[in-house]
Each structure stands twice: as C-alpha cells, then as structure tokens.
Design a protein around this motif. Structure first.
Motif, PDB file in Angstrom:
ATOM      1  N   SER A 226       0.824  -1.208   0.000  1.00 21.84           N
ATOM      2  CA  SER A 226       0.000   0.000   0.000  1.00 21.84           C
ATOM      3  C   SER A 226       0.860   1.260   0.000  1.00 21.84           C
ATOM      4  N   LEU A 227       1.930   1.260   0.789  1.00 20.56           N
ATOM      5  CA  LEU A 227       2.741   2.465   0.939  1.00 20.56           C
ATOM      6  C   LEU A 227       3.481   2.867  -0.330  1.00 20.56           C
ATOM      7  N   ARG A 228       3.510   2.004  -1.329  1.00 21.06           N
ATOM      8  CA  ARG A 228       4.157   2.400  -2.577  1.00 21.06           C
ATOM      9  C   ARG A 228       3.389   3.536  -3.261  1.00 21.06           C
ATOM     10  N   TYR A 229       2.172   3.788  -2.810  1.00 21.94           N
ATOM     11  CA  TYR A 229       1.400   4.911  -3.337  1.00 21.94           C
ATOM     12  C   TYR A 229       1.602   6.181  -2.514  1.00 21.94           C
ATOM     13  N   LEU A 230       2.494   6.124  -1.531  1.00 25.36           N
ATOM     14  CA  LEU A 230       2.789   7.289  -0.702  1.00 25.36           C
ATOM     15  C   LEU A 230       4.103   7.923  -1.141  1.00 25.36           C
ATOM     16  N   SER A 231       4.022   9.093  -1.732  1.00 24.46           N
ATOM     17  CA  SER A 231       5.213   9.818  -2.155  1.00 24.46           C
ATOM     18  C   SER A 231       4.850  11.277  -2.351  1.00 24.46           C
ATOM     19  N   SER A 232       5.863  12.130  -2.354  1.00 24.94           N
ATOM     20  CA  SER A 232       5.620  13.552  -2.608  1.00 24.94           C
ATOM     21  C   SER A 232       5.108  13.780  -4.024  1.00 24.94           C
ATOM     22  N   GLN A 233       5.533  12.952  -4.971  1.00 26.59           N
ATOM     23  CA  GLN A 233       5.049  13.132  -6.351  1.00 26.59           C
ATOM     24  C   GLN A 233       3.550  12.833  -6.450  1.00 26.59           C
ATOM     25  N   GLN A 234       3.103  11.762  -5.800  1.00 28.85           N
ATOM     26  CA  GLN A 234       1.674  11.456  -5.794  1.00 28.85           C
ATOM     27  C   GLN A 234       0.900  12.560  -5.073  1.00 28.85           C
ATOM     28  N   ALA A 235       1.469  13.089  -4.004  1.00 31.88           N
ATOM     29  CA  ALA A 235       0.807  14.158  -3.261  1.00 31.88           C
ATOM     30  C   ALA A 235       0.650  15.411  -4.117  1.00 31.88           C
ATOM     31  N   LEU A 236       1.669  15.754  -4.888  1.00 29.76           N
ATOM     32  CA  LEU A 236       1.576  16.915  -5.780  1.00 29.76           C
ATOM     33  C   LEU A 236       0.529  16.680  -6.865  1.00 29.76           C
ATOM     34  N   ALA A 237       0.459  15.464  -7.374  1.00 32.16           N
ATOM     35  CA  ALA A 237      -0.557  15.150  -8.376  1.00 32.16           C
ATOM     36  C   ALA A 237      -1.956  15.213  -7.762  1.00 32.16           C
ATOM     37  N   ASP A 238      -2.082  14.836  -6.490  1.00 30.22           N
ATOM     38  CA  ASP A 238      -3.354  15.016  -5.786  1.00 30.22           C
ATOM     39  C   ASP A 238      -3.762  16.482  -5.784  1.00 30.22           C
ATOM     40  N   LEU A 239      -2.801  17.349  -5.496  1.00 28.19           N
ATOM     41  CA  LEU A 239      -3.079  18.789  -5.474  1.00 28.19           C
ATOM     42  C   LEU A 239      -3.536  19.279  -6.835  1.00 28.19           C
ATOM     43  N   ALA A 240      -2.881  18.790  -7.882  1.00 27.18           N
ATOM     44  CA  ALA A 240      -3.240  19.207  -9.239  1.00 27.18           C
ATOM     45  C   ALA A 240      -4.648  18.751  -9.597  1.00 27.18           C
ATOM     46  N   SER A 241      -4.945  17.499  -9.312  1.00 30.79           N
ATOM     47  CA  SER A 241      -6.279  16.970  -9.604  1.00 30.79           C
ATOM     48  C   SER A 241      -7.349  17.719  -8.819  1.00 30.79           C
ATOM     49  N   PHE A 242      -7.053  17.982  -7.556  1.00 37.72           N
ATOM     50  CA  PHE A 242      -7.996  18.695  -6.695  1.00 37.72           C
ATOM     51  C   PHE A 242      -8.225  20.121  -7.203  1.00 37.72           C
ATOM     52  N   THR A 243      -7.153  20.800  -7.551  1.00 39.91           N
ATOM     53  CA  THR A 243      -7.269  22.175  -8.043  1.00 39.91           C
ATOM     54  C   THR A 243      -8.145  22.244  -9.288  1.00 39.91           C
ATOM     55  N   LYS A 244      -7.896  21.358 -10.220  1.00 38.59           N
ATOM     56  CA  LYS A 244      -8.697  21.347 -11.451  1.00 38.59           C
ATOM     57  C   LYS A 244     -10.162  21.084 -11.149  1.00 38.59           C
ATOM     58  N   ALA A 245     -10.423  20.159 -10.223  1.00 38.72           N
ATOM     59  CA  ALA A 245     -11.807  19.832  -9.884  1.00 38.72           C
ATOM     60  C   ALA A 245     -12.507  21.002  -9.198  1.00 38.72           C
ATOM     61  N   MET A 246     -11.810  21.688  -8.296  1.00 47.51           N
ATOM     62  CA  MET A 246     -12.418  22.823  -7.591  1.00 47.51           C
ATOM     63  C   MET A 246     -12.681  23.987  -8.541  1.00 47.51           C
ATOM     64  N   LYS A 247     -11.812  24.157  -9.533  1.00 48.78           N
ATOM     65  CA  LYS A 247     -12.060  25.204 -10.528  1.00 48.78           C
ATOM     66  C   LYS A 247     -13.372  24.951 -11.248  1.00 48.78           C
ATOM     67  N   ASP A 248     -13.625  23.686 -11.562  1.00 45.47           N
ATOM     68  CA  ASP A 248     -14.871  23.335 -12.241  1.00 45.47           C
ATOM     69  C   ASP A 248     -16.067  23.430 -11.287  1.00 45.47           C
ATOM     70  N   THR A 249     -15.904  22.904 -10.095  1.00 42.21           N
ATOM     71  CA  THR A 249     -17.011  22.849  -9.138  1.00 42.21           C
ATOM     72  C   THR A 249     -17.485  24.236  -8.731  1.00 42.21           C
ATOM     73  N   TYR A 250     -16.537  25.144  -8.499  1.00 33.54           N
ATOM     74  CA  TYR A 250     -16.874  26.478  -8.006  1.00 33.54           C
ATOM     75  C   TYR A 250     -16.814  27.548  -9.102  1.00 33.54           C
ATOM     76  N   ASN A 251     -16.601  27.115 -10.358  1.00 30.81           N
ATOM     77  CA  ASN A 251     -16.520  28.052 -11.475  1.00 30.81           C
ATOM     78  C   ASN A 251     -15.444  29.112 -11.248  1.00 30.81           C
ATOM     79  N   LEU A 252     -14.267  28.649 -10.865  1.00 33.63           N
ATOM     80  CA  LEU A 252     -13.142  29.541 -10.576  1.00 33.63           C
ATOM     81  C   LEU A 252     -12.246  29.625 -11.808  1.00 33.63           C
TER      82      LEU A 252
END
Length: 512
Positions: free
Chosen positions: A150-176
């Motif tokens: 399971s921990l092979r999915y724990l890394s700073s690179q995956q965390a940064l990609a989480d941020l990117a995915s989240f940012t894109k989704a919030m832009k759509d959700t909140y029309n930002l």
C-alpha cells in the motif's frame, strides 16, 4: 526526523516507535523525530488565555470529500479513494484569490480553517480557503492498510498530483475560471508548496513556503548544532550542564548497577540492558529529544490548538538545568527535565525499547498508534528525504550514541533489508535532482524561515540563494513555522513584521 508544524502540517514536525516522552503512544501529543503528532485534536475551546478569538467563524467551515485517483502515473489503474478536504468561503468575494493549505505528515484539522495567519490574509484579500489532507494521513486512507504494498502509493510526487487533480476539480465545481491560486505549507508541506509551484505553475500562481527543508540530506547532524546554539543564547551555562549530565548517564552504562539507576531515575518502561546498543541509542535520542522539540517549537503559539507543551520553553528547561541548588547534580536536574516532559506528554514512563519500537512501526492497521503518522512519515524519509538527526556532530552536548547507523538500521528493520545506506543515498540524490534542492528554479514563491528552527539549515534563508522573482524572509528569534500561527500578544516585532511582509507581497503579486 524532526519536522512538523501543527497544521501540516500543515511540516510539522516531527516526531517514535515504542513511543516515549518524545514518542507518543498513550497521550494526545508526542514529538517524533522532528514532528508533533496528535492522536486527538482538541477544540478551540481549550485555547490559551492569551489567544484571541478565531478570525473566522468555525461554523462556516465545511468538511467534504474528493474522489481522488490512487495512482496518477499509471493511466490503466482506475482505482479511486476519498480524500478529505475543508472549505471556508466566509471571506470570499467573486474574483478573489483561492488559498490552498497543503496537508502534511499529520492529521489535518478544521482549526486552521478559522485561524492562523493565512486566515488573516484571506480576510484582507477576500480569499476562498481550501485545506487538502495529505494522502495516507489523518482520515485520508487511499488503501485498506499500511502494508508495503500500500505504501508504494505514498510519495511527494503522488501528493503533488493530488493537489493538481484537486485544483482542477475545484475550478470546475466552483466556477473559478480566472482566480489566482496561492499554495500555503509549512515544514514538509512547505516543500510541497514550493514544489507545486515548480511542477504545476499553470495551476498555482503563488506559493508561501514556510520552514521548508528543500535540501534532502541523509545525515542531518547540523540539527543538533542549531539546538546547541540556541541553548547557549538562552543560558550560557546550560550546554555545559547538559553535557555533564549526559556524560554521567553514559558513565552509568559501564556497570549493571548503573543500568538500574538509569532505569529508576528516568522512569523507563522496561529495564535497561546497557550492552544493547540499539536500546541505548534509542534512550539517548529520546533524552536529547526533550530539548530538541522545545527548541524547534520555542514560543510559537501552538497553545491555540491544544498543545500540551506550548508553555514550556527552552528557558524553562535551562532554568532547571542551571538551578542554583548545591544539593542537586547536573544528572539529577537532567532527570527533572525528563519528568517535566513525561508529564507534559501525559506519559507514566519513558519508552525506549528498540525492538518494541520496530514492532510498533511495523503495524499495518489504520487503528494502530503508528498510523497517526509515524509509520508513514518514516517511510517517506527512508524513501525520499533522509533528514535523520544524528548525534554525529562533534561539538554538541548530547553525546554520540545515536549515530546515523541507528537511523539507517531503523529503516531496514521496519521496512526491509533493501533499505541500506546505499539505497537511502540513491533515493535522496534522486529527490534533490528531481526538485532542485536549494537550487530550485521557480518564481513567485515566498520562502520563510526562523533562526531558532533547526530546519532552516536545509532551506533558503537569504535572497542570494534564489531568483529575484522570489522573496526570502528570515526572521531572527522565531522557531519552526512560527509565522503561520495566529497573532499573540507575546509575538516579537520581527515576527509581526514578517507576517506583514508576507501579506504585502501577496497583495502585490495577486493584484499585478
């Protein structure tokens, strides 16, 4: 690996295995290798008397969940999981900036959605505030357990990609569609804030990177150098008394009656076998940690989030060590410091057994004590950063019994034989090459550090270390992530000025 900021920390940091006064376990708060971990977060109702009311309204904070990809770098892997995030739109006005607080190696908390310096900035600049919890910490569980698979999915690179995915989704959700985004983080999330701006500049316009150890380093022996220097500034006799006490404790290791004396005086949870090098290393690392944790977070206003050690400063410890008491020895006063820290962390005894530490760290269930962050964060340091605070620095008062070999051995014993020193060196070299270490090529990042914080040794602390497109704020007299905490009457002028400089720079960049 001493690192954590509280909000992470947002980190912070940091902090062990068979959890002692610095190693958590039964209490709510514990310091583990540079981080403070909390098993339970206290409410704002338990704040210090000197703490002002929350800047924002806690009732306005929403707790939500985002459907996140498990593996951002394998398109064929379509697994998803639910990642926790918080929202506060209390101060938002259309067109205002979007503030994103990056979670780190501890549980995210809604306390930070209505308090902290960034909320002051949000009120001033009409910002919409998000906080995204880091994968594998807090309630954000991407996998059923914490096994190595399971921990092979724990890394700073995956965390940064989480941020990117989240940012894109919030832009759509909140029309930002046209709003500017600002990433905030302290300690390890301070790294992530700068790295997010580096790797995804089209998604984040500005970053505030606080107390960020951008240089990954295997043997971070200079950590104790900063601790030593600040102890000396606080009381010129304190280091001498600590060294005398440590030497006396080491001297007791030479005979079995000495082992008994150490066990009795330091209230060890198990009898000490002075011939067991790993147990001895663990014990002396813990005793040094009593001072390390207090220096790292010295006078930083953590009391607003319920920290049990917020009122203990390095002056408190040094006043004990240099007490004008002819009837007590340096050793006895060293014991008193340990008693104070045991009480502060809510512990009855000092846990130090190395094998017990390893066994605890090997637990893979989400309801284990180590799942509060110790297993995950240690995994990240063994795979990406190092940051091992050893006693290998010659001129410091804490002895030389917890060397780099002790930390390397811990990686091997917890995660497997592959984690030898060569593996760690290669992993750290790759991380520095991937992100740029202190030679990071980035723009519109505010790098903030404090002179008391040992982690500033691995960060950017002067303008000549980075491009003129960035701003460096180095605050003399402040500790780890101090600028991120709420204003307090006791704040020194330099800290107040640092917060104002951050607001001024944000205003300039967000309006141009």
């Amino acid at each position: 690996m001493k690192i954590y900021c509280g909000l992470l920390l947002l980190l912070t940091m940091l902090a062990t295995p068979s959890f002692s006064s610095r190693r958590g376990g039964l209490g709510d708060e514990h310091f583990f290798r540079g981080k403070l971990f909390y098993h339970h977060h206290n409410s704002l109702g338990s704040t210090l008397e000197t703490q002002a009311s929350p800047i924002g309204d806690p009732e306005k904070v929403q707790t939500l969940w985002y459907n996140q990809k498990l593996d951002h770098f394998t398109p064929s892997d379509t697994k998803t999981w639910r990642q926790r995030y918080y929202v506060n739109d209390q101060f938002y006005k259309p067109g205002g900036p979007i503030f994103l607080m990056i979670g780190g190696e501890g549980e995210a908390t809604d306390i930070w959605m209505s308090n902290g310096a960034w909320i002051t900035y949000a009120k001033e600049l009409n910002a919409l505030c998000f906080q995204l919890e880091h994968r594998f910490y807090g309630k954000s569980h991407p996998t059923p357990d914490l096994s190595l698979e399971s921990l092979r999915y724990l890394s700073s690179q995956q965390a940064l990609a989480d941020l990117a995915s989240f940012t894109k989704a919030m832009k759509d959700t909140y029309n930002l569609t046209s709003n500017k985004w600002v990433a905030f983080g302290g300690s390890y999330p301070g790294n992530l804030a700068a790295w997010y701006r580096l790797k995804y500049p089209h998604l984040v316009d500005v970053a505030v990177s606080t107390s960020a150890p951008l240089l990954a380093q295997l043997n971070f022996k200079d950590y104790l150098g900063v601790v030593r220097d600040y102890i000396k500034v606080t009381n010129s006799q304190c280091n001498e008394q600590i060294q005398e006490a440590v030497e006396r404790t080491q001297g007791l290791l030479g005979r079995r009656t000495g082992w008994w004396m150490i066990s009795k005086n330091f209230k060890l949870c198990d009898d000490l076998d002075g011939s067991n090098q790993m147990d001895v290393a663990s014990l002396f690392e813990t005793l040094a940690g009593n001072f390390e944790g207090i220096v790292q977070y010295n006078v930083d206003n953590r009391g607003f989030e319920g920290s049990n050690t917020a009122n203990i400063t390095i002056k408190t410890l040094c006043d004990i060590m240099v007490a004008n008491d002819a009837k007590s020895s340096a050793f006895e006063r060293f014991v008193k410091v340990n008693d104070l820290m045991l009480n502060a962390y809510g512990k009855n005894c000092t846990d130090f057994k190395y094998t017990k530490s390893v066994k605890d760290m090997q637990q893979t269930k989400w309801d284990s004590d180590a799942a509060s962050g110790e297993r995950q964060w240690t995994y990240q340091t063994c795979n990406e950063f190092g940051f091992f605070q050893s006693s290998d620095l010659i001129d410091q008062p804490f002895g030389n019994l917890f060397s780099l070999n002790y930390s390397v051995r811990l990686c091997k014993d917890v995660y497997g034989e592959i984690y030898d020193q060569k593996f760690l060196e290669n992993a750290i070299e790759w991380s520095n090459a991937y992100y740029g270490a202190r030679d990071i090529k980035v723009s519109r990042v505010i790098f903030v550090n404090g002179s008391i914080d040992p982690w500033h040794k691995l960060g950017i602390t002067s303008q000549n270390q980075t491009s003129s497109e960035n701003v460096v704020i180095f605050i003399n007299g402040t500790a780890h992530c101090a600028n991120m905490y709420p204003d307090a009457p006791s704040d020194i002028p330099a800290l107040k000025a640092g917060r104002q400089e951050i607001l001024h720079q944000l205003t300039e960049w967000l309006t141009n």
